[in-house]
Design an enzyme around this catalytic site. Structure first.
Site, PDB file in Angstrom:
ATOM      1  CE  LYS A  32      -4.139  -2.027   2.046  1.00  0.00           C
ATOM      2  NZ  LYS A  32      -5.197  -1.904   3.078  1.00  0.00           N
TER       3      LYS A  32
ATOM      4  CG  ASN B  92      -7.563   0.422  -1.082  1.00  0.00           C
ATOM      5  OD1 ASN B  92      -7.723   1.532  -1.589  1.00  0.00           O
ATOM      6  ND2 ASN B  92      -8.576  -0.322  -0.671  1.00  0.00           N
TER       7      ASN B  92
END
Length: 280
Positions: free
Chosen positions: A71, A92
């Protein structure tokens, strides 16, 4: 290399990735939308392999879902990230635009807010957060929009406490740090968000007195967690990690496909069915 057959691709990347329910949810949505020429697959990709994977994608790719540990690692590889993603330095979701740009976003934060709203939690005067990892920072970002008072974070180390306090300063949240040994005090909070790994709250669950607020436990496998069982046995509301998963996936699917007529109940049913099949 450009794709010429009209096929569109999306995927979830992470390491490990075999546990991910994202393929189940996305494939169910694509089928509902009649997107027969779309596919969504899991790829086990770590931080070292990520740049090469991204550079190898062609124009058939619509988007990527990212889980840990990617991420933050994805950010230098993108052309742009949204304010939401920048607020917690976590992406994400990656959307590939028609002109070839890579745009990062974060659907965990609005997904968390939507999951809370679905269960009637629009605003709260205070809240508690269990844990201090990446998901905890997303929880603080969500709370920055719905919590009007202090957020108490229960952590295991001073370093983690400093990190959470830093995120609070950045997000405009009044974060108060307490040692994990005091986590039983969560029973007095109107909203508790548990962001810890599986097993981390089991001992706490065993000693829990009667809570009065809402528990949002972001785990979904295994489910229910001992904490969720203890909470629901006292007839208090519990929101599961599946709720977060389906809301953030719904937003991803909308961004990838450009379509909004996606059934949230279909995604939820597909997720629970997949979990049930794992336990059978």
């Amino acid at each position: 290399m450009a794709s010429t057959d009209g096929h569109r691709r999306a995927a979830v990347l992470g390491s490990p990735i075999a546990h991910s329910l994202s393929p189940v949810l996305h494939r169910a949505a694509y089928a509902e939308l009649g997107l027969d020429d779309w596919s969504y697959d899991p790829f086990d990709v770590d931080e070292a392999a990520l740049p090469g994977f991204i550079e190898g994608l062609d124009s058939s790719w619509a988007g990527l879902s990212l889980t840990m540990p990617l991420k933050r690692a994805i950010i230098p590889l993108l052309d742009e990230i949204s304010e939401t993603a920048a607020s917690v330095e976590a992406v994400n979701t990656v959307v590939f635009t028609e002109d070839g740009r890579r745009v990062g976003d974060n659907t965990d934060i609005p997904g968390m807010i939507a999951a809370l709203r679905e269960r009637g939690v629009e605003k709260t005067g205070s809240a508690a957060v269990l844990g201090a990892g990446a998901t905890a920072s997303s929880a603080l970002a969500a709370l920055s929009q719905i919590c009007t008072g202090p957020v108490t974070a229960y952590v295991r180390s001073r370093e983690r406490g400093d990190e959470m306090r830093g995120w609070g300063d950045r997000l405009g949240v009044d974060v108060r740090i307490e040692n994990w040994a005091q986590a039983g005090d969560i029973v007095s909070a109107p909203l508790v968000i548990a962001t810890t790994p599986a097993g981390a709250t089991d001992e706490l669950a065993a000693s829990l007195t009667v809570p009065g607020g809402v528990l949002f436990d972001v785990l979904y496998d295994p489910w229910p967690t001992p904490l969720a069982v203890a909470w629901s046995s006292r007839r208090c509301p519990v929101i599961s990690g599946i709720d977060l998963l389906v809301h953030q996936a719904l937003l991803q699917i909308q961004k990838f496909t450009g379509k909004s007529d996606i059934s949230l109940s279909l995604l939820r049913e597909s997720g629970w069915a997949a979990l049930a099949s794992r336990g059978s």
